[in-house]
Design a protein around this motif. Structure first.
Motif, short mmCIF file in Angstrom:
data_model
loop_
_atom_site.label_atom_id
_atom_site.label_comp_id
_atom_site.label_asym_id
_atom_site.label_seq_id
_atom_site.Cartn_x
_atom_site.Cartn_y
_atom_site.Cartn_z
N SER A 17 11.13 39.14 -3.24
CA SER A 17 10.23 37.99 -3.38
C SER A 17 9.35 38.17 -4.63
CB SER A 17 9.38 37.78 -2.12
OG SER A 17 8.61 38.92 -1.86
N GLY A 18 8.94 39.40 -4.90
CA GLY A 18 8.14 39.66 -6.11
C GLY A 18 8.92 39.36 -7.38
N THR A 22 8.27 36.33 -10.07
CA THR A 22 8.13 36.61 -11.51
C THR A 22 9.07 35.73 -12.33
OG1 THR A 22 7.64 38.88 -10.87
CG2 THR A 22 8.14 38.51 -13.18
N CYS A 23 10.32 35.57 -11.85
CA CYS A 23 11.30 34.76 -12.60
C CYS A 23 10.86 33.30 -12.63
CB CYS A 23 12.69 34.86 -11.96
SG CYS A 23 13.39 36.52 -12.06
N THR A 30 14.95 29.25 -10.26
CA THR A 30 15.20 30.46 -9.47
C THR A 30 15.64 30.12 -8.06
OG1 THR A 30 13.46 31.59 -10.75
CG2 THR A 30 14.15 32.64 -8.69
N VAL A 31 16.75 30.71 -7.65
CA VAL A 31 17.18 30.51 -6.26
C VAL A 31 17.21 31.89 -5.60
CG1 VAL A 31 19.61 30.38 -7.02
CG2 VAL A 31 19.01 29.62 -4.75
N VAL A 32 16.54 31.98 -4.44
CA VAL A 32 16.43 33.26 -3.75
C VAL A 32 17.13 33.14 -2.40
CG1 VAL A 32 14.06 32.73 -2.95
CG2 VAL A 32 14.86 35.09 -2.96
N ARG A 33 17.93 34.15 -2.07
CA ARG A 33 18.74 34.05 -0.87
C ARG A 33 18.39 35.14 0.14
NH1 ARG A 33 23.15 37.41 1.47
NH2 ARG A 33 24.46 35.99 2.62
N GLU A 34 18.32 34.76 1.39
CA GLU A 34 18.14 35.73 2.47
C GLU A 34 19.24 35.53 3.51
OE1 GLU A 34 17.22 38.29 3.80
OE2 GLU A 34 15.60 39.04 2.53
N ILE A 35 19.33 36.48 4.46
CA ILE A 35 20.43 36.40 5.43
C ILE A 35 20.08 35.54 6.64
CG2 ILE A 35 21.64 38.53 4.79
CD1 ILE A 35 20.03 39.92 7.03
N ASN A 36 18.81 35.26 6.86
CA ASN A 36 18.46 34.31 7.93
C ASN A 36 17.16 33.57 7.56
OD1 ASN A 36 16.13 35.76 8.90
ND2 ASN A 36 17.51 37.17 9.96
N GLN A 37 16.93 32.47 8.28
CA GLN A 37 15.82 31.58 7.93
C GLN A 37 14.47 32.28 8.07
OE1 GLN A 37 16.60 28.40 6.75
NE2 GLN A 37 14.47 28.44 6.08
N SER A 174 11.18 38.53 -21.52
CA SER A 174 10.80 37.14 -21.23
C SER A 174 9.99 37.04 -19.93
CB SER A 174 12.04 36.23 -21.16
OG SER A 174 12.73 36.45 -19.95
N LEU A 175 10.10 38.09 -19.07
CA LEU A 175 9.31 38.12 -17.83
C LEU A 175 7.95 38.79 -18.07
CD1 LEU A 175 12.02 39.30 -15.23
CD2 LEU A 175 11.41 36.95 -15.80
N GLY A 176 7.70 39.18 -19.31
CA GLY A 176 6.43 39.86 -19.62
C GLY A 176 6.49 41.34 -19.32
#
Ligand code: CAA
Length: 286
Positions: A17-18, A22-23, A30-37, A174-176
């Motif tokens: 998540s950090g 940052t992205c 930015t798309v972030v994926r997890e294994i469950n809701q 580019s992310l600082g």
């Protein structure tokens, strides 16, 4: 050199998540994926809370806050990475899981997409070897808390191309962040030096040489470190520290990296540090 516009982050735990935060706040879709809701909601809430805090402190305007939110999306599907230019893996430090993920992503991602791992202790070479894009794979190792810590280790395997290294460094800038280049050897640069220090602190405690609090105070005030070793161990996570120590020990068999019995027993007992509510310190009352 490919232009990076859309970034995928696999895993929305503390580091994932950090990194996603940052992205997105650096201008990337930015798309972030997890294994469950439930895990996904927890990660997204952490990011939105951080942005709200920044806005309340005047570090983000309302417009920037809205733009950040627009750039971030959560998903449960790996297929949503199909149009990403760069994907960062931030899942559990388990090689079997990583190999399964890299194999799946190799089929889903665009042929020229970069696939990076935030691993702190496992072989990036081994992850790359199961794909047909080993030249586009390297490590991109962030430090906790990812939005704040300015270092990123760019980790080069024997197969990583120079173009990939250049792109990864450019992306980190580019992310600082400040990138440093490390070979794919256990511990890279920082953990190779940090783990023996943390292990030595645990051994001092085990041997009754000084108290937890005095060791922490000594290193904070004596060396000007922002945190003493036990505060840092709890912050990083005792499980993460154990995995890193085991990986470096496995590679070199140097007793300097042998996990102390107390560390192993605390992890087995679920005492993982701040994230579990108890480690060397007790966080159950916040
Ligand atoms: N997300 C976003 N921002 C955060 C944050 C987080 N998780 N944690 C702190 N911040 C921000 C705060 O909001 C604050 O911002 P302002 O200055 O705008 O108010 C700033 O960072 C400083 O935080 P604090 O004032 O709360 O506290 P601090 O000055 O003590 O800094 C710290 C906190 C940055 C964590 C500092 O204590 C520190 O640098 N500690 C050492 C951390 C470290 O060594 N990390 C590396 C661990 S090793 C690792 O991660 C690698 C591995 O593989 C194991």
């Amino acid at each position: 050199m490919a232009t990076i516009r859309k970034v995928g982050v696999v895993g929305a735990g503390l580091m994932g998540s950090g990194i996603a935060q940052t992205c997105a706040q650096s201008g990337y879709q930015t798309v972030v994926r997890e294994i469950n809701q439930q895990f996904l909601d927890k990660g997204l809430t952490r990011i939105h809370d951080a942005w709200n805090t920044m806005a309340n402190k005047g570090k983000l305007t309302q417009q920037q806050l809205a733009e950040n939110r627009d750039r971030l999306r959560g998903t449960l599907e790996l297929e949503d990475f199909a149009d990403c230019d760069l994907v960062i893996e931030v899942i559990l430090e388990n090689m079997e899981e990583k190999i399964r993920l890299f194999t799946a992503l190799d089929h889903i991602l665009k042929p020229d997409a970069l696939l990076l791992s935030n691993t702190s202790s496992l072989s990036v070479t081994q992850m790359g070897a199961v794909t047909k894009r080993a030249d586009k794979i390297c490590g991109l190792h962030f430090f906790n808390p990812a939005p704040v810590m300015r270092l990123v280790e760019v980790v080069q395997t024997l197969s990583t191309s120079e173009t990939t290294i250049d792109e990864a460094k450019k992306f980190a800038l580019s992310l600082g962040k400040t990138p440093v280049l490390a070979k794919d050897t256990a511990g890279f640069i920082v953990n190779f030096l940090l783990i023996p220090y943390l292990i030595a602190a645990i051994r001092m405690l085990e041997n009754g040489m000084a108290s937890r609090d005095d060791i922490d105070i000594a290193m904070k005030l004596g060396c000007g470190y922002p945190m003493g070793p036990f505060t840092l161990l709890d912050y990083v996570g005792l499980d993460t520290t154990l995995w890193a120590a085991e990986a470096i020990y496995e590679e070199y068999k140097d007793p300097l990296y042998a996990p102390p019995p107390l560390l192993r027993r605390m992890v087995v007992s679920g005492m993982l540090g701040k994230k579990s509510g108890k480690g060397f310190y007790d966080y159950s009352n916040g």
